[in-house]
Design a protein around this motif. Structure first.
Motif, short mmCIF file in Angstrom:
data_model
loop_
_atom_site.label_atom_id
_atom_site.label_comp_id
_atom_site.label_asym_id
_atom_site.label_seq_id
_atom_site.Cartn_x
_atom_site.Cartn_y
_atom_site.Cartn_z
N LEU A 1 0.88 -1.18 0.00
CA LEU A 1 0.00 0.00 0.00
C LEU A 1 0.92 1.23 0.00
O LEU A 1 1.54 1.52 1.03
CB LEU A 1 -0.90 -0.03 1.25
CG LEU A 1 -2.18 0.80 1.22
CD1 LEU A 1 -3.02 0.55 2.47
CD2 LEU A 1 -2.00 2.27 0.97
N ASP A 2 1.06 1.86 -1.12
CA ASP A 2 1.90 3.06 -1.20
C ASP A 2 0.97 4.27 -1.09
O ASP A 2 0.09 4.46 -1.94
CB ASP A 2 2.67 3.09 -2.52
CG ASP A 2 3.60 4.29 -2.58
OD1 ASP A 2 4.36 4.48 -1.62
OD2 ASP A 2 3.55 5.04 -3.57
N GLY A 3 1.18 5.05 -0.03
CA GLY A 3 0.27 6.17 0.25
C GLY A 3 -0.53 5.89 1.51
O GLY A 3 -1.72 6.22 1.59
N ALA B 1 10.21 13.01 3.46
CA ALA B 1 10.46 11.74 4.16
C ALA B 1 9.88 11.78 5.57
O ALA B 1 9.59 12.85 6.12
CB ALA B 1 11.97 11.47 4.20
N TYR B 2 9.75 10.61 6.16
CA TYR B 2 9.14 10.51 7.49
C TYR B 2 10.02 11.11 8.60
O TYR B 2 9.56 11.29 9.72
CB TYR B 2 8.80 9.05 7.80
CG TYR B 2 7.65 8.53 6.97
CD1 TYR B 2 6.43 9.20 6.92
CD2 TYR B 2 7.78 7.37 6.22
CE1 TYR B 2 5.37 8.74 6.15
CE2 TYR B 2 6.73 6.89 5.44
CZ TYR B 2 5.52 7.58 5.42
OH TYR B 2 4.47 7.12 4.65
N ASP B 3 11.31 11.41 8.29
CA ASP B 3 12.16 12.05 9.31
C ASP B 3 12.13 13.58 9.19
O ASP B 3 12.96 14.27 9.78
CB ASP B 3 13.60 11.53 9.21
CG ASP B 3 14.29 11.93 7.91
OD1 ASP B 3 13.67 12.62 7.08
OD2 ASP B 3 15.47 11.54 7.73
N TRP C 1 10.63 14.56 -8.03
CA TRP C 1 11.85 14.20 -7.30
C TRP C 1 11.51 13.91 -5.85
O TRP C 1 10.50 14.39 -5.32
CB TRP C 1 12.90 15.32 -7.40
CG TRP C 1 12.81 16.35 -6.31
CD1 TRP C 1 13.50 16.39 -5.14
CD2 TRP C 1 11.92 17.49 -6.28
NE1 TRP C 1 13.12 17.48 -4.38
CE2 TRP C 1 12.16 18.18 -5.06
CE3 TRP C 1 10.95 18.01 -7.14
CZ2 TRP C 1 11.47 19.34 -4.69
CZ3 TRP C 1 10.26 19.15 -6.79
CH2 TRP C 1 10.53 19.80 -5.58
N GLU C 2 12.35 13.14 -5.18
CA GLU C 2 12.17 12.88 -3.75
C GLU C 2 13.43 12.25 -3.20
O GLU C 2 14.22 11.64 -3.94
CB GLU C 2 10.95 11.97 -3.51
CG GLU C 2 10.59 11.87 -2.03
CD GLU C 2 9.17 11.40 -1.71
OE1 GLU C 2 8.32 11.35 -2.62
OE2 GLU C 2 8.91 11.09 -0.53
N LEU C 3 13.61 12.39 -1.89
CA LEU C 3 14.76 11.82 -1.17
C LEU C 3 14.31 10.70 -0.25
O LEU C 3 13.16 10.72 0.21
CB LEU C 3 15.36 12.89 -0.25
CG LEU C 3 16.06 14.06 -0.90
CD1 LEU C 3 16.38 15.11 0.15
CD2 LEU C 3 17.33 13.55 -1.55
C1 IPD Z 1 5.39 6.84 1.15
C2 IPD Z 1 4.76 7.52 -0.03
C3 IPD Z 1 5.02 9.01 0.01
C4 IPD Z 1 6.48 9.33 0.13
C5 IPD Z 1 7.08 8.61 1.31
C6 IPD Z 1 6.86 7.10 1.15
P1 IPD Z 1 4.21 4.65 2.16
O1 IPD Z 1 5.18 5.44 1.10
O2 IPD Z 1 5.25 7.00 -1.24
O3 IPD Z 1 4.54 9.66 -1.14
O4 IPD Z 1 6.63 10.71 0.29
O5 IPD Z 1 8.44 8.90 1.38
O6 IPD Z 1 7.48 6.43 2.19
O7 IPD Z 1 4.85 4.77 3.50
O8 IPD Z 1 2.89 5.29 2.09
O9 IPD Z 1 4.26 3.27 1.61
#
Ligand code: IPD
Ligand code: CA
Ligand code: CA
Length: 270
Positions: free
Chosen positions: A94-96, A166-168, A212-214
């Motif tokens: 589940l992405d998102g 990111a989550y951090d 883009w993303e980190l």
């Molecule tokens: C997240 C999503 C989100 C991104 C996060 C991912 P998750 O995945 O793809 O757009 O910004 O970095 O971790 O945790 O919902 O599977």
């Protein structure tokens, strides 16, 4: 004509990935906006729900039953990974999740498959829109019967661009905010939709010009990278190099806008 690979093994893998993405997506659709058990993982904003786990259990269990020799890397840890395996499935069930937990309708199932260390198959399924993005190496990227092709846009001022955090982000100074500011000041528009896999597919489908993303992970990008490559997109790290499969640094675009985007991103310490 929809995607139908000539290679029998890839045809089998694509068929299984499609079926599992749709079945997991059906679970997500059924449980959307219902009461959920929600826990946190690496940070208070990093969530996992019972639906993430149920989808992963279904997908991993069925892969292991159908193809017991294959390795599986799955986000919530139910797979049996082996990086050197001949066939390796990389699964984000589940992405998102933040979107799903809030009833925000942007999430998907992402299943990528590598064969002999190369990206071979990618399937990303959005259950609410019933959209299945898929690609097989060398056979293009598809949304149903539509072959996907990135945009032709060359002017960054007319680009619609996506990113994520990111989550951090609450604790880290490597937080993407300087880059975000630069892009906001230059592009036509910016989106933070909360599903990395869909963001990559949307660049492939010409709904976005760049993304883009980190600090992503292999399961966020395994399917989306192939779908975007097969749609003619370009993917690099923050230095413009080829990057790796980890998702640590993701710069993606229609190719024409790549250098303009790279120039706006804050250089990273190496
Ligand atoms: C997240 C999503 C989100 C991104 C996060 C991912 P998750 O995945 O793809 O757009 O910004 O970095 O971790 O945790 O919902 O599977
Ligand atoms: Ca993810
Ligand atoms: Ca996930």
């Amino acid at each position: 004509m929809p995607l139908a690979p000539a290679d029998p093994e890839l045809a089998e893998i694509l068929g299984l990935a499609r079926d599992l993405a749709r079945r997991a997506g059906a679970i997500q659709r059924d449980r959307y906006e219902t009461g959920l058990t929600i826990e946190t993982k690496s940070a208070t904003i990093d969530l996992v729900t019972e639906v993430d786990r149920a989808c992963e259990e279904l997908i991993v269990g069925e892969i292991q039953a159908a193809r017991p020799g294959d390795a599986v890397l799955a986000e919530e840890g139910q797979g049996g990974d082996a990086e050197q395996a001949r066939v390796r499935w990389i699964v984000d069930p589940l992405d998102g999740t933040t979107n799903f937990a809030h009833g925000f309708p942007r999430f998907c199932v992402s299943i990528g498959v590598e064969r002999e260390g190369e990206r071979a198959v990618g399937v990303v399924y959005d259950p609410l829109l019933d959209e299945c993005f898929e690609a097989v190496r060398g056979e293009g990227a598809w949304l149903g019967t539509r072959r996907l092709q990135v945009t032709q846009e060359q002017d960054f001022g007319r680009a619609l661009v996506a990113t994520g955090f990111a989550y951090d982000v609450h604790k880290s100074d490597d937080d993407n905010l300087a880059s975000f500011r630069n892009v906001v000041k230059s592009a036509r528009g910016i989106r933070r939709d909360g599903s990395a896999a869909l963001d990559l597919c949307y660049v492939a489908a010409a709904r976005l010009d760049a993304y883009w993303e980190l600090k992503l992970h292999p399961w966020d990008v395994a399917a989306g990278f192939l779908i975007l490559e097969e749609a003619g997109g370009h993917i690099s790290d923050f230095s413009g190099g080829p990057g790796d499969r980890s998702g640590r640094e993701v710069v993606s675009s229609n190719g024409r806008l790549h250098d303009a985007l790279l120039a706006l991103l804050e250089p990273r310490a190496r």
